[in-house]
Write a protein that holds these residues in place. Structure first.
Motif, PDB file in Angstrom:
ATOM      1  N   PHE A 217       6.089   4.901  14.687  1.00  0.00           N
ATOM      2  CA  PHE A 217       4.699   5.376  14.669  1.00  0.00           C
ATOM      3  C   PHE A 217       3.753   4.390  15.343  1.00  0.00           C
ATOM      4  O   PHE A 217       2.676   4.775  15.795  1.00  0.00           O
ATOM      5  N   GLY A 218       4.131   3.124  15.392  1.00  0.00           N
ATOM      6  CA  GLY A 218       3.347   2.130  16.118  1.00  0.00           C
ATOM      7  C   GLY A 218       1.953   1.914  15.562  1.00  0.00           C
ATOM      8  O   GLY A 218       1.016   1.625  16.322  1.00  0.00           O
ATOM      9  N   ASP A 219       1.794   2.033  14.257  1.00  0.00           N
ATOM     10  CA  ASP A 219       0.467   1.865  13.639  1.00  0.00           C
ATOM     11  C   ASP A 219       0.535   0.664  12.696  1.00  0.00           C
ATOM     12  O   ASP A 219       0.997   0.772  11.563  1.00  0.00           O
ATOM     13  N   GLN A 220       0.034  -0.477  13.153  1.00  0.00           N
ATOM     14  CA  GLN A 220       0.134  -1.706  12.378  1.00  0.00           C
ATOM     15  C   GLN A 220      -0.733  -1.666  11.134  1.00  0.00           C
ATOM     16  O   GLN A 220      -0.359  -2.201  10.079  1.00  0.00           O
ATOM     17  N   ASN A 221      -1.886  -1.022  11.209  1.00  0.00           N
ATOM     18  CA  ASN A 221      -2.771  -0.961  10.033  1.00  0.00           C
ATOM     19  C   ASN A 221      -2.127  -0.172   8.897  1.00  0.00           C
ATOM     20  O   ASN A 221      -2.165  -0.585   7.727  1.00  0.00           O
ATOM     21  N   ILE A 222      -1.541   0.973   9.255  1.00  0.00           N
ATOM     22  CA  ILE A 222      -0.851   1.785   8.240  1.00  0.00           C
ATOM     23  C   ILE A 222       0.334   1.007   7.669  1.00  0.00           C
ATOM     24  O   ILE A 222       0.608   1.026   6.464  1.00  0.00           O
ATOM     25  N   ALA A 223       1.044   0.307   8.555  1.00  0.00           N
ATOM     26  CA  ALA A 223       2.200  -0.475   8.112  1.00  0.00           C
ATOM     27  C   ALA A 223       1.764  -1.574   7.147  1.00  0.00           C
ATOM     28  O   ALA A 223       2.423  -1.820   6.127  1.00  0.00           O
ATOM     29  N   ASN A 224       0.654  -2.226   7.444  1.00  0.00           N
ATOM     30  CA  ASN A 224       0.138  -3.275   6.544  1.00  0.00           C
ATOM     31  C   ASN A 224      -0.286  -2.688   5.203  1.00  0.00           C
ATOM     32  O   ASN A 224      -0.089  -3.307   4.152  1.00  0.00           O
ATOM     33  N   SER A 225      -0.872  -1.508   5.254  1.00  0.00           N
ATOM     34  CA  SER A 225      -1.276  -0.847   4.009  1.00  0.00           C
ATOM     35  C   SER A 225      -0.045  -0.521   3.156  1.00  0.00           C
ATOM     36  O   SER A 225      -0.054  -0.699   1.933  1.00  0.00           O
ATOM     37  N   TRP A 226       1.007  -0.060   3.811  1.00  0.00           N
ATOM     38  CA  TRP A 226       2.251   0.234   3.098  1.00  0.00           C
ATOM     39  C   TRP A 226       2.832  -1.045   2.491  1.00  0.00           C
ATOM     40  O   TRP A 226       3.319  -1.041   1.362  1.00  0.00           O
ATOM     41  N   LYS A 227       2.749  -2.118   3.246  1.00  0.00           N
ATOM     42  CA  LYS A 227       3.284  -3.395   2.781  1.00  0.00           C
ATOM     43  C   LYS A 227       2.540  -3.867   1.529  1.00  0.00           C
ATOM     44  O   LYS A 227       3.149  -4.337   0.559  1.00  0.00           O
ATOM     45  N   THR A 228       1.243  -3.704   1.533  1.00  0.00           N
ATOM     46  CA  THR A 228       0.432  -4.099   0.372  1.00  0.00           C
ATOM     47  C   THR A 228       0.793  -3.249  -0.850  1.00  0.00           C
ATOM     48  O   THR A 228       0.901  -3.764  -1.973  1.00  0.00           O
TER      49      THR A 228
END
Length: 891
Positions: free
Chosen positions: A811-822
């Protein structure tokens, strides 16, 4: 041999042959040179000299001489035989067989060549040829026992057991009535038991029983005789007699699970799936109660009932089973109980039991209902057991609290640190897990143990020692680690090392073809051959082959610079700079070669001769220690295909095999083979997320292809159109609808939602945010009926890591990935990947260091423990396997 030579040289030729057989190679060379001075083109002498040089590791000279000798005397069976021996020494068995057959055309009755040919035919599983050769050997030398037995075994291996029986009976007809003599009783016993096993295999059970009763006095292996008799009686339906024998076997070994299961089968109380009616459970319970009275010291008689008992009776039996083991302090107790966690409801009962025992020991120092005081160590092992229980159930907070209490109780028990490390590994804190594993290791540095371990190593090179000892779990872990780091050369080096171990195992069977027939270990021999036939189905080979395939596919996707490309780049440089660079490369190559030669000379000097004066072969120097040459291949996909074929032949029931087949064949544009992989995935598990991915990806790719133009393309298209109706999921639906149905069916599963979201994005790129929302809307529900002290969520840490990587890459979406990580950091507070609040390594290392220095624990005076304080700082450089800890798979 040597018949064309004068008498003096003919005698020297016999010296060459004798010297080769007795490994006096220098003496043989001297004799060969004496002949060649007068007859420099004598073919057989040239061949024997080459064979002798081959034994002295001078292979290039050996092949040159043998080929020259054969050229000079093409009609010599000796030259062809020697050429075959040369190929055989290099494991070129098919070429060796050709040479032997050429030798037999010249001398068809040569027993030595026939025997060598039969060994190669057994090795290569040319079973019809094996039968033919053994028959020829028998006709040439019928008074030799080994030829009769070899002919019988050949028929057995060739799936003709009845003929094998006929051969053995014919052999027995040649024997005297009082055979065997005392010194051959065991060998004859083995032959008789083998013959009885053939009767049983053919279904000739009455003949088998008759043979056993008739030949009982000549069978000296009474244990095998009883086991065979009980098996035959059971198959004949004579259950009472079979049960009686199995009970007598239990008296000999009351911890043999196989005998207990056999008794159950005789009584009609055995179920393959472990499901029993209430009446069967009552009868089984009564059976094991009676057996327990008879064999009270047996562990098996107490453990087996735990598999079929339920409710209160299960709790009582489990209580009775674990109490003495907790008192004794058995670290493997949880491993023993672990299979019970697959039975619905038993994990909860065990949890209540363990907590009840813990509470009773804390308050009264005794087990519940017992007046006898327990030693202090019983609480320690109870905590140890409970911590593993909660680790198994995913309640890592409680598990860590219990194991920490156990460590505070007795800080000197190494197993406690190992288990704590495993708990932290499962919780996602790999760095702390590695630290604790290393600390447990450092606590066990006993001088005598180290000296003993050195006896099993050849030198100080730890990596080579592990390779020589076939330590495959390490090589697999190391290969996976290098693959994660992107070091494909080293990854391939480790994966192919495991593959070589299996090739060595295949090679190791060669010597047994002759040995087992000579020693008459026939049942073990046939069993070994059957094991070898399924050798590549082993889990470790599967992992190594799959790892190698992934490496080759990655090399294809991101190829390294070829030598042609490097030469093109060099040609663009100015002449002076190009000359300087080439000189530098030549110097580096010469230096590397010189260093390798010097290292080999040093190793030869230090290892060739042991203290006893015996010579040993030095290990050849590895000229490609980092696998740099392994990645310089022209066609990585062709290499990957070799290993894929092995997996398809031996691991066809594995989903991973067909996933790799799909990915590889899609890269090779082999449409029909990729479709075959998709069909296999659906057949094995149509609900698996990866099966769904492959199905959608395949037909999405097919739908995007241009209209077929060539005849072959039209043929492929027609096959797909004919096969498509067999795919149930596609009936009257578009791929978008298929994906939607898959999501509706598995809406509660994170991994299935992630697969559906990924395929939605593939099919409808404009719905990227809607696809991401499918993942974000996933809920981490609590498992039903799972606990006593608290809820356990369904999501697994590795699945969450995979989803994070999906959000980052596909998906190439770093913000979404960071949100998932949190979000995941809350579910997995110990995870270093998600940077949870409890993921600091210091909390798991220095707390123990402080504990070690605490005077009240009485270990400040222990130099062995105190010496560990300085070791933890060097941990980062100790083991490279935990380099990419955050993406290590949880097992």
């Amino acid at each position: 041999m040597g018949s064309s030579l004068p008498p003096k040289e003919a005698n020297l030729f016999k010296v060459i042959v004798k010297s080769y057989e007795t490994k006096q190679y220098k003496k043989g060379l001297k004799a060969a040179d004496s002949i060649l001075k007068k007859f420099p083109e004598h073919g057989e002498t040239l061949s024997m000299k080459g064979l002798t040089l081959n034994c002295m590791d001078r292979k290039s000279e050996a092949y040159e001489l043998v080929r020259r000798g054969l050229k000079n005397d093409l009609k010599s069976h000796v030259c062809w035989h020697v050429y075959g021996l040369l190929y055989r020494s290099d494991r070129e068995y098919r070429e060796a067989i050709k040479c032997y057959r050429n030798a037999l055309r010249i001398d068809p009755d040569n027993i030595e060549i026939l025997r060598d040919l039969s060994l190669l035919q057994a090795q290569m599983r040319d079973l019809s040829g094996f039968v033919e050769t053994r028959q020829q050997l028998l006709s040439l030398k019928p008074n030799h026992r080994m030829n009769w037995i070899g002919f019988a075994v050949a028929h057995h291996l060739n799936s003709n057991s009845s003929k094998a029986i006929e051969v053995l009976e014919a052999y027995e007809g040649t024997l005297e009535d009082d055979y065997p003599p005392d010194n051959e009783r065991y060998e004859h016993n083995e032959m008789l038991l083998y013959k009885i096993s053939l009767f049983e295999e053919c279904g000739m059970l009455d003949r088998a029983l008759e043979e056993m009763q008739k030949k009982e006095s000549k069978i000296v292996d009474k244990l095998s005789f009883k086991e065979q008799m009980a098996s035959v009686l059971f198959k004949l339906g004579r259950f009472d007699e079979s049960e009686s024998i199995y009970r007598s076997l239990l008296f000999m070994n009351p911890d043999n699970y196989k005998y207990f299961i056999a008794v159950q089968k005789c009584l009609g109380l055995y179920s393959d799936n472990g499901q029993y009616s209430a009446g069967d459970v009552e009868r089984l319970s009564a059976l094991y109660n009676s057996l327990k009275e008879k064999y009270s010291w047996s562990s098996a008689v107490k453990r087996i009932p735990l598999d079929f008992l339920e409710g209160e009776k299960f709790q009582e039996a489990a209580d009775s089973y674990v109490r003495p083991l907790l008192t004794k302090g058995v670290p493997s107790l949880f491993s023993d109980l672990s299979p019970l966690y697959e039975h619905p409801g038993k994990a909860n009962i065990l949890e209540q039991l363990f907590l009840k025992i813990e509470d009773s020991i804390r308050t009264s120092g005794c087990f519940p209902g017992s007046p006898q005081k327990e030693p202090p160590s019983t609480l320690l092992w109870t905590l140890f057991l409970i911590s593993q229980h909660y680790d198994r159930r995913g309640q890592y907070e409680i598990a860590l609290n219990k194991i920490d209490e156990a460590i505070s109780h007795t800080p000197t028990v190494i197993d406690l640190y190992s288990v704590k490390g495993k708990i932290l590994q499962h919780a996602g804190n790999f760095a702390a897990a590695a630290a604790l594993a290393d600390e447990a290791r450092s606590m066990d540095l006993v001088g005598l143990a180290e000296k003993t371990a050195v006896l099993f190593t050849k030198d100080g090179d730890q990596h080579n020692n592990l390779h020589d000892m076939q330590c495959m779990w390490y090589e697999l872990a190391s290969g996976e680690s290098y693959f994660r780091q992107g070091d494909l050369g080293r990854a391939l080096k480790n994966f192919l090392a495991v593959e070589k171990h299996y090739a060595d195992m295949t090679e190791d069977q060669f010597d047994f073809h002759s040995y087992c027939l000579r020693k008459m270990t026939l049942r073990a021999y046939v069993s070994m051959l059957k094991f070898q036939d399924r050798l590549h189905a082993h889990e470790y080979f599967h992992k190594a082959a799959a790892g190698a395939i992934r490496c080759y596919m990655k090399l294809h996707d991101s190829p390294t610079k070829s030598s042609t490309e490097e030469n093109d780049e060099m040609s663009k440089l100015p002449p002076a700079q190009r000359k300087k660079l080439r000189q530098k490369q030549k110097k580096a190559e010469a230096r590397a070669k010189r260093e390798a030669e010097e290292k080999q000379e040093d190793e030869t000097a230090t290892t060739n001769t042991s203290k006893s004066g015996k010579k040993h072969n030095a290990r050849p120097v590895d000229l490609d220690p980092h696998g740099e040459k392994l990645v310089q291949i022209e066609d990585p996909l062709a290499e990957a295909t070799k290993y894929l074929k092995l997996l398809q032949s031996n691991s066809s029931s594995s989903l991973e095999t067909h996933i790799l087949s799909f990915e590889l064949n899609m890269r090779k544009q082999k449409i029909l083979l990729a479709f075959q992989a998709v069909k296999q995935l659906i057949k094995l598990d149509e609900n698996n997320p990866d099966s769904h991915r492959c199905l959608i990806k395949f037909f999405h790719k097919i739908n995007s292809l241009p209209t077929p133009g060539t005849d072959s393309e039209k043929l492929i298209w027609n096959v797909l159109e004919a096969e498509r109706p067999d795919i149930r999921q596609l009936h009257g639906k578009s791929l978008i609808e298929v994906n939607r149905s898959f999501l509706e069916k598995h809406n509660a599963s994170l991994t299935h939602r992630a697969a559906a979201a990924e395929m939605m994005y593939l099919l409808e790129p404009d719905k990227k945010m809607e696809a991401i929302k499918l993942i974000e809307d996933s809920t981490n529900n609590a498992s039903l009926g799972n606990n006593v002290l608290g809820p356990v969520n369904e999501w697994q840490i590795q699945d969450c890591i995979d989803v994070h990587k999906l959000l980052e890459t596909v998906f190439g979406d770093q913000n979404i990935a960071n949100s998932w990580k949190t979000r995941c950091a809350e579910y997995f507070p110990y995870s270093t990947y998600f940077e949870g609040v409890k993921s600091s390594i210091a909390a798991y290392v220095f707390d123990h260091n402080n504990l070690q220095n605490s005077p009240e624990n009485g270990i400040a005076q222990n130099p062995q423990l105190k010496s560990n304080e300085g070791e933890l700082g060097a941990l980062n450089g100790a083991v490279h396997i935990v380099d990419d800890l955050s993406s290590l798979s949880i097992r």
